[in-house]
Design a protein around this motif. Sequence first.
Motif, mmCIF file in Angstrom:
data_model
loop_
_atom_site.group_PDB
_atom_site.id
_atom_site.type_symbol
_atom_site.label_atom_id
_atom_site.label_comp_id
_atom_site.label_asym_id
_atom_site.label_seq_id
_atom_site.Cartn_x
_atom_site.Cartn_y
_atom_site.Cartn_z
ATOM 1 N N ASP A 236 27.986 -58.039 -11.008
ATOM 2 C CA ASP A 236 26.887 -58.991 -10.932
ATOM 3 C C ASP A 236 25.648 -58.463 -11.638
ATOM 4 O O ASP A 236 24.842 -59.225 -12.155
ATOM 5 C CB ASP A 236 26.557 -59.281 -9.465
ATOM 6 N N GLU A 237 25.504 -57.135 -11.651
ATOM 7 C CA GLU A 237 24.330 -56.542 -12.299
ATOM 8 C C GLU A 237 24.461 -56.531 -13.814
ATOM 9 O O GLU A 237 23.466 -56.525 -14.524
ATOM 10 C CB GLU A 237 24.135 -55.099 -11.820
ATOM 11 N N PRO B 47 26.235 -58.649 -16.425
ATOM 12 C CA PRO B 47 27.073 -59.800 -16.783
ATOM 13 C C PRO B 47 27.727 -59.665 -18.157
ATOM 14 O O PRO B 47 28.708 -60.342 -18.438
ATOM 15 C CB PRO B 47 26.093 -60.976 -16.740
ATOM 16 N N ASP B 48 27.187 -58.818 -19.034
ATOM 17 C CA ASP B 48 27.731 -58.728 -20.390
ATOM 18 C C ASP B 48 28.936 -57.805 -20.485
ATOM 19 O O ASP B 48 29.600 -57.733 -21.505
ATOM 20 C CB ASP B 48 26.657 -58.234 -21.364
ATOM 21 N N THR B 49 29.174 -57.087 -19.421
ATOM 22 C CA THR B 49 30.280 -56.135 -19.442
ATOM 23 C C THR B 49 31.373 -56.609 -18.493
ATOM 24 O O THR B 49 31.079 -57.049 -17.390
ATOM 25 C CB THR B 49 29.784 -54.751 -18.994
ATOM 26 N N VAL B 50 32.607 -56.527 -18.958
ATOM 27 C CA VAL B 50 33.720 -56.839 -18.059
ATOM 28 C C VAL B 50 34.306 -55.524 -17.565
ATOM 29 O O VAL B 50 34.748 -54.688 -18.350
ATOM 30 C CB VAL B 50 34.797 -57.674 -18.768
ATOM 31 N N PHE B 51 34.273 -55.343 -16.269
ATOM 32 C CA PHE B 51 34.860 -54.142 -15.678
ATOM 33 C C PHE B 51 36.327 -54.419 -15.392
ATOM 34 O O PHE B 51 36.688 -55.502 -14.924
ATOM 35 C CB PHE B 51 34.148 -53.777 -14.376
ATOM 36 N N ASN C 150 35.833 -58.908 -6.418
ATOM 37 C CA ASN C 150 34.779 -59.554 -7.192
ATOM 38 C C ASN C 150 35.466 -60.202 -8.388
ATOM 39 O O ASN C 150 36.077 -59.517 -9.199
ATOM 40 C CB ASN C 150 33.757 -58.515 -7.665
ATOM 41 N N ASP C 151 35.362 -61.515 -8.487
ATOM 42 C CA ASP C 151 36.165 -62.166 -9.526
ATOM 43 C C ASP C 151 35.535 -62.058 -10.900
ATOM 44 O O ASP C 151 36.071 -62.563 -11.879
ATOM 45 C CB ASP C 151 36.488 -63.619 -9.150
ATOM 46 N N LYS C 152 34.379 -61.387 -10.995
ATOM 47 C CA LYS C 152 33.837 -61.139 -12.332
ATOM 48 C C LYS C 152 34.468 -59.900 -12.952
ATOM 49 O O LYS C 152 34.337 -59.647 -14.139
ATOM 50 C CB LYS C 152 32.323 -60.963 -12.257
ATOM 51 N N ALA C 153 35.125 -59.118 -12.116
ATOM 52 C CA ALA C 153 35.852 -57.959 -12.639
ATOM 53 C C ALA C 153 37.303 -58.371 -12.881
ATOM 54 O O ALA C 153 37.814 -59.279 -12.236
ATOM 55 C CB ALA C 153 35.800 -56.808 -11.644
ATOM 56 N N LEU C 154 37.923 -57.711 -13.847
ATOM 57 C CA LEU C 154 39.324 -58.012 -14.130
ATOM 58 C C LEU C 154 40.198 -56.992 -13.401
ATOM 59 O O LEU C 154 40.047 -55.793 -13.581
ATOM 60 C CB LEU C 154 39.577 -57.940 -15.640
ATOM 61 N N SER C 155 41.073 -57.503 -12.553
ATOM 62 C CA SER C 155 41.979 -56.613 -11.824
ATOM 63 C C SER C 155 43.344 -56.679 -12.473
ATOM 64 O O SER C 155 43.900 -57.765 -12.636
ATOM 65 C CB SER C 155 42.093 -57.033 -10.366
ATOM 66 N N ILE C 156 43.854 -55.541 -12.845
ATOM 67 C CA ILE C 156 45.184 -55.524 -13.442
ATOM 68 C C ILE C 156 46.194 -55.134 -12.375
ATOM 69 O O ILE C 156 46.081 -54.087 -11.736
ATOM 70 C CB ILE C 156 45.248 -54.558 -14.628
ATOM 71 N N ILE C 157 47.146 -56.010 -12.153
ATOM 72 C CA ILE C 157 48.157 -55.771 -11.126
ATOM 73 C C ILE C 157 49.498 -55.621 -11.828
ATOM 74 O O ILE C 157 49.879 -56.455 -12.634
ATOM 75 C CB ILE C 157 48.245 -56.970 -10.157
ATOM 76 N N PHE C 158 50.160 -54.556 -11.528
ATOM 77 C CA PHE C 158 51.499 -54.380 -12.084
ATOM 78 C C PHE C 158 52.514 -54.849 -11.042
ATOM 79 O O PHE C 158 52.469 -54.402 -9.899
ATOM 80 C CB PHE C 158 51.755 -52.913 -12.416
ATOM 81 N N ASP C 159 53.400 -55.723 -11.458
ATOM 82 C CA ASP C 159 54.384 -56.239 -10.497
ATOM 83 C C ASP C 159 55.531 -55.257 -10.351
ATOM 84 O O ASP C 159 56.676 -55.565 -10.658
ATOM 85 C CB ASP C 159 54.892 -57.611 -10.949
#
Lengths: 387, 367
Positions: free
Chosen positions: A143-144, A146-150, A159-168
């Motif tokens: 949230d602090e 916005p220009d960076t995707v974590f 936090n849905d602004k971050a990208l979570s990578i899930i391995f199946d």
Amino acid sequence: MKKLVCLLLAMIMVFSLCACGGTPSASKDKENAEPAGDAGSAAGAEPAEDAQAGDSEESSSSDNAQKVALICNVGGLGDKSFNDSGYAGLERAAKELGTEYTIVEPEDVSQGETYLRQFAEAGYGAVITLEYSHADYLKDMPDEYPDTVFVATDQEVENDKALSIIFDYHQSSYLAGYAAALIASGDYPIIEGRATHGDHTIGVICALESDGFHNFTEAYTQGAVAADPDVKVLYDWSVGFTDTQLSKQVAQNMIENENADVVFQVCGTAGLGIIQGCYEDNVYAIGVDSDQDYIQPGYVLTSVIKGVDVAVYEVCKRLKEGTLEGGVLALPLGNGTGITDMSTIAEYVTDQEVFEQFKAKIEEQRQAILNGDIQVVHGALGERFER
Amino acid sequence: MQRLKRLIIGVVNILMPIVFALAVGAIFILISGKNPVSVYVFLIKQALFSEIGLLNTLVSATPIIMTGLGIAISFKSGLYNMGIEGQMYAGAFFAAYLGFTLSGLPSVIHISICILGGMLMGMLYSLVPAVLKAKFHVDEMVSTMMLNYVAIIFTKYLTNGPFYGFTGFPATVFINDAAKLPRFNPKVPFTPAFMIAIVLVLIFMVIYKKTKLGYEIEAMGKQVYFSDSVGIRVEKRIIVIFLIAGAVSGIAGATEVLGVHYRFISGFSANPGLGWDGMLVALLASNNPIGVVFAAILFGALKYGGTTLQTFMGVSNDTIGIIQAALILFLSVRYIKTDSVFALRLESLLTRLSGKGGAPKEEGANE
């Protein structure tokens, strides 16, 4: 006395040199940056990095928007697993997409926030972290900045602004369990004289008990039961991540006293002890996270892989295309996750015909999972397998 | 005059190893293809001359100041207490335990309880080697060293087992919000922990300068048997000194948990560990509390500066490790002795400069 004056003068000179170095060096940086960067590429740095940094970070934000930062976990580079895999993904992106990247190895867990903020402040387009504990910071930080995707790997950030990578990896664990049970049934003696208990027993050893580990074990059990309804699966949840001696003892207990023919290691570095134990007791191990087949060739049946490299590459690609945003990126079987193709053990196989049948049976299951004919239990979501 | 001379010699003795260590670091920076001058300038600029950087430096320095004080008081009294690391782990875990079990307390009280709890746990843990040393003459170097492993591995068990926070890595659950030390700047975990460290430094200065204990510490450090025979109750003093060291290490662990991590993470102090950093700091400062502060800030600057070097200059963090290791090596050399030729000349120079004429004083043989 003269000597003393000389010494003092010399010291003054040295210090004044240091002091002078202050201002002009920033401009000097620019000249040095290009060649220096080339020579230092071994350190994983890119050229022209110095120039921006030395000058001012504030003005460089926009230049960094296309850059990717990768923060290793405390294991650091050279672990032949998670971190090295991420690095490989970056290198591929650099080659194919021209991605510029910076890779850092934190010294300890307290530096996580420091690094995440440094990259975000510098305006990096994507900041990928391989460290588990960093997810805590990612609850608020997106949230602090916005220009960076974590990007967090192997876990879901709240936090849905971050990208979570899930391995199946539950699907690949299913295949591992299936393969293990086939071996333990005694019907597929792919290597003469190895794993000959024939007691329908396999084991799995986890670092600790959590949903993340159930994700491996539940699917592993499901796969094993699918291959051989009489199979007995032994579990251990106690060994932790680092103690190779302890894990080896636990594994050898499973093999020597309970006749396990295959042991699946799910405990990071400690797993190397399990693979060693399997080697000494002449049975098979199954590796985890990255291709570990080569660690004890002929004794590691296969490995359950998380495709960190695929994930990292995907992030770089999305960043370039401008489609990188928060959410969840699940890497299913065949795209990033899976089991190895068993080419390492193939060289030690004594009965090619049986081995081909063995592989064909596993491939059959793989297709069935991909087609949706088999639903694999998802332990990470709290699902449990019941016979 | 003697004071000034000693000060100059002291400063030179401290600066020399730093300069040499930076020179060694420069070689490796050159090998990795960077310009060492610009790297060092960048490091200093980032770590000390920007608000965020300075605060981060102080954050890194805070625990090292405290562990440094703990080591310094032990070394000063001739006790080779290597157990700071373990005592810090004990304090940190207990502070975290109090942090997540208690609830409903006002923030100030909760924080105080956690810090006091950490302190008491650190003291309790240091009591073991203290009693062994005082009553049974067990070599404290061995016992404290071994007890470090006990603390580190036992807390690892606790975080993997009964207090596992279901996080995917060995750590406890988060402490309650009330127990978290407040940040002055939301972007940096700079908290009142630093002020606590400074207060501890002042307390230590008072102990050294103004109390009987301070004198006894000094005496024991010089000659423990003599101290014993002139009536200092050495056994009791050993226990007290161990307890003081344990208390500051416990506080160091507690403030790390309450101010930085917000939970106990197994192995949070990493390699070589904050307790060991404290030892280097104490050595660098020759056990002087004020010196400890500056040395810790130097270490903090290297630590934080190291992260910026990786981020912006592509210089590996290991370079900082090399500088620190070189620092240890060069620290073990006493460059200028008090009675060396250089020292004598320095003294005569100072005497002339001060204009009092070269009154041939007797050389201070007491140092």
